[in-house]
Each structure stands twice: as C-alpha cells, then as structure tokens.
Motif scaffolding. Structure first.
Motif, mmCIF file in Angstrom:
data_model
loop_
_atom_site.group_PDB
_atom_site.id
_atom_site.type_symbol
_atom_site.label_atom_id
_atom_site.label_comp_id
_atom_site.label_asym_id
_atom_site.label_seq_id
_atom_site.Cartn_x
_atom_site.Cartn_y
_atom_site.Cartn_z
ATOM 1 N N VAL A 92 3.525 1.599 13.911
ATOM 2 C CA VAL A 92 2.647 2.628 13.358
ATOM 3 C C VAL A 92 1.403 2.692 14.247
ATOM 4 O O VAL A 92 0.851 1.641 14.622
ATOM 5 C CB VAL A 92 2.241 2.282 11.905
ATOM 6 C CG1 VAL A 92 1.289 3.324 11.341
ATOM 7 C CG2 VAL A 92 3.488 2.154 11.023
ATOM 8 N N ALA A 103 5.763 1.053 5.368
ATOM 9 C CA ALA A 103 6.672 0.926 4.229
ATOM 10 C C ALA A 103 7.625 2.121 4.172
ATOM 11 O O ALA A 103 8.822 1.962 3.910
ATOM 12 C CB ALA A 103 5.871 0.818 2.935
ATOM 13 N N ARG A 140 7.833 -9.593 3.250
ATOM 14 C CA ARG A 140 7.507 -8.923 1.976
ATOM 15 C C ARG A 140 8.701 -8.182 1.405
ATOM 16 O O ARG A 140 8.783 -7.963 0.196
ATOM 17 C CB ARG A 140 6.427 -7.853 2.181
ATOM 18 C CG ARG A 140 5.102 -8.308 2.555
ATOM 19 C CD ARG A 140 4.212 -7.083 2.675
ATOM 20 N NE ARG A 140 3.991 -6.446 1.381
ATOM 21 C CZ ARG A 140 3.055 -6.805 0.538
ATOM 22 N NH1 ARG A 140 2.241 -7.776 0.847
ATOM 23 N NH2 ARG A 140 2.919 -6.193 -0.607
HETATM 24 C C1 COA Z 1 3.316 -3.993 10.824
HETATM 25 C C2 COA Z 1 3.120 -2.490 10.643
HETATM 26 C C3 COA Z 1 4.440 -1.801 10.975
HETATM 27 C C4 COA Z 1 2.724 -2.188 9.181
HETATM 28 O O1 COA Z 1 2.600 -0.770 9.031
HETATM 29 P P1 COA Z 1 1.483 -0.152 8.064
HETATM 30 O O2 COA Z 1 1.701 1.322 7.996
HETATM 31 O O3 COA Z 1 0.145 -0.614 8.462
HETATM 32 O O4 COA Z 1 1.878 -0.837 6.665
HETATM 33 P P2 COA Z 1 1.805 -0.173 5.215
HETATM 34 O O5 COA Z 1 0.493 0.503 5.031
HETATM 35 O O6 COA Z 1 3.027 0.647 4.989
HETATM 36 O O7 COA Z 1 1.873 -1.464 4.306
HETATM 37 C C5 COA Z 1 2.973 -1.727 3.442
HETATM 38 C C6 COA Z 1 2.726 -3.057 2.771
HETATM 39 O O8 COA Z 1 2.855 -4.104 3.753
HETATM 40 C C7 COA Z 1 1.678 -4.880 3.770
HETATM 41 N N1 COA Z 1 1.463 -5.338 5.130
HETATM 42 C C8 COA Z 1 1.108 -4.581 6.188
HETATM 43 N N2 COA Z 1 1.038 -5.356 7.302
HETATM 44 C C9 COA Z 1 1.345 -6.613 6.896
HETATM 45 C C10 COA Z 1 1.413 -7.868 7.549
HETATM 46 N N3 COA Z 1 1.173 -7.997 8.856
HETATM 47 N N4 COA Z 1 1.760 -8.968 6.821
HETATM 48 C C11 COA Z 1 2.013 -8.868 5.503
HETATM 49 N N5 COA Z 1 1.950 -7.700 4.829
HETATM 50 C C12 COA Z 1 1.620 -6.595 5.522
HETATM 51 C C13 COA Z 1 0.591 -3.977 3.249
HETATM 52 O O9 COA Z 1 -0.483 -4.713 2.682
HETATM 53 C C14 COA Z 1 1.323 -3.173 2.195
HETATM 54 O O10 COA Z 1 1.424 -3.919 1.001
HETATM 55 P P3 COA Z 1 1.305 -3.204 -0.441
HETATM 56 O O11 COA Z 1 2.554 -2.346 -0.547
HETATM 57 O O12 COA Z 1 1.300 -4.335 -1.412
HETATM 58 O O13 COA Z 1 0.064 -2.395 -0.406
HETATM 59 C C15 COA Z 1 1.975 -1.940 11.529
HETATM 60 O O14 COA Z 1 0.793 -2.641 11.244
HETATM 61 C C16 COA Z 1 2.259 -2.010 13.008
HETATM 62 O O15 COA Z 1 2.868 -1.104 13.557
HETATM 63 N N6 COA Z 1 1.751 -3.083 13.679
HETATM 64 C C17 COA Z 1 1.861 -3.205 15.125
HETATM 65 C C18 COA Z 1 3.274 -3.216 15.602
HETATM 66 C C19 COA Z 1 4.139 -4.283 14.977
HETATM 67 O O16 COA Z 1 3.727 -5.424 14.830
HETATM 68 N N7 COA Z 1 5.386 -3.876 14.639
HETATM 69 C C20 COA Z 1 6.394 -4.779 14.177
HETATM 70 C C21 COA Z 1 7.107 -5.241 15.414
HETATM 71 S S1 COA Z 1 8.492 -6.235 15.171
#
Ligand code: COA
Length: 171
Positions: A92, A103, A140
């Motif tokens: 994202v 999510a 999660r």
């Molecule tokens: C990890 C990632 C995909 C999360 O996307 P996001 O749009 O920020 O997440 P959301 O807003 O949909 O969050 C969904 C839920 O996950 C939780 N969450 C988000 N990041 C989290 C993390 N690193 N650890 C634990 N929970 C997390 C949120 O608190 C939320 O919980 P809720 O439903 O209880 O409110 C995003 O931060 C990202 O792209 N990070 C960089 C790239 C990456 O690491 N990708 C994964 C590679 S394998």
C-alpha cells in the motif's frame, strides 16, 4: 475516493508509487505489467479517482514441500509437493496506509484464491513476509509459519472458506 480492486490495465498510473519498500515499488513500476501480460504473476490494483495506483497485490502459483508445511496445510497422505497460491507481492502506498486498503487487498486475495481453487487445487495461500511488521500484519489474519523457512507464512484454503462461511474448520 478509491476504486474497487481491478486487474492491472493500461489505463492505470504506476509512477510515483511509494510503499516505503523499494523492492515492492520497483516490482509494480518496472515489472508488474510484463509479468501480468505474460502470465508469470497476475496483479490486482486499487486506484484512486485519477486511476493512480495506491495499492496492489500480485498472485501466482507456487509449491511447498510437505516437510515444511504446517499442520492444517498438510494432511495424512499429502504429496511430497503441495500446491499453493503464492502471494508474491502486496503493498500500500505510504500516503494511503492505515485506511483499510491492506485489509481490502488481502480479502480480495482470499476471495480470488477460493474461486480459483474450485477449478485448480490450492491447499493454502503462501507469502514470504519481508520483515517483522509484515509478519505482524499477516498473523492477524491467521497465517502461520512454515517449518524451517524463515518468514514464510501460510493460510490453509479450508480456513479461508470457513472464515467466509462462518464455520469453524476444527469443529
Ligand atoms: C503492511 C501493509 C500492507 C498494511 O496495509 P494498510 O493499508 O496500512 O493496513 P490496513 O489499514 O488495511 O490495516 C488492517 C489491519 O491490520 C493492522 N496492521 C497494519 N499493519 C500492521 C502490522 N505491521 N502489524 C500488525 N497489524 C497491522 C491494522 O492496525 C488494521 O487492524 P484493525 O483492522 O484492527 O484496524 C502496508 O503497511 C504496507 O504496504 N507496508 C509496506 C509494504 C509491506 O511491508 N508489505 C508486505 C510485504 S510481504
């Protein structure tokens, strides 16, 4: 305003995508179209009103050895190589994180895999998490670690089906 998840298409704008993870950004900008068109990995995007991509995932087929598969992925009599759907990339854009797009993308992955597994057998979704934060995110949603493969996580298809139907797979 965000558009619904959709297959990557020519109209989508990819330049400037910034997830904070250069390898994930480079894949989208430089490689996703080629991989999508050639059938190496299918990319699904969420775009804003101007068709600028703010989140994406890429899926392809994969395999895990029976020895590395956690309980729930392998059952008695499982073949040596177990077919899985590989979540090759998910990211994202930083400016849009924390708004539920991660999510939403993951839900799109799981629904896609359920639909595909009706025709082509997949036992689980597998992901290679980049770091501990990614592990936290996937955990999660019920992903559990593979045996002996660092940061490789799996979610059994039977658990996905149960989570969408409200049925406890253990019960
Ligand atoms: C990890 C990632 C995909 C999360 O996307 P996001 O749009 O920020 O997440 P959301 O807003 O949909 O969050 C969904 C839920 O996950 C939780 N969450 C988000 N990041 C989290 C993390 N690193 N650890 C634990 N929970 C997390 C949120 O608190 C939320 O919980 P809720 O439903 O209880 O409110 C995003 O931060 C990202 O792209 N990070 C960089 C790239 C990456 O690491 N990708 C994964 C590679 S394998």
């Amino acid at each position: 305003m965000y558009r619904r998840p959709a297959p990557l298409a020519d109209r989508h704008i990819l330049d400037g995508f910034d997830s904070g993870r250069p390898s994930l950004d480079a894949f989208l900008v430089d490689m996703a179209r080629f991989n999508h068109q050639q059938g190496y990995a299918r990319t699904t995007v969420i775009a804003d009103g101007d068709l600028r991509v703010v989140a994406y995932h890429a899926l392809c087929a994969g395999v895990i050895s029976r020895d590395a598969a956690p309980r729930g992925v392998k059952a008695h009599g499982a073949p040596a190589d177990i077919p899985v759907a590989l979540l090759a990339r998910l990211a994202v854009d930083r400016r849009h994180q924390g708004k539920g797009l991660g999510a939403a993308l993951l839900q799109n992955v799981l629904l896609s895999v359920i639909a595909a597994s009706e025709r082509v057998a997949f036992r689980a979704v597998m992901v290679h998490a980049l770091d501990d934060a990614a592990i936290g995110f996937y955990s999660r949603y019920g992903f559990r670690p593979a045996r002996g493969l660092e940061r490789t996580l799996l979610l059994p298809v039977q658990d996905i089906v149960a989570s969408f139907s409200g049925v406890d797979p253990a019960g």
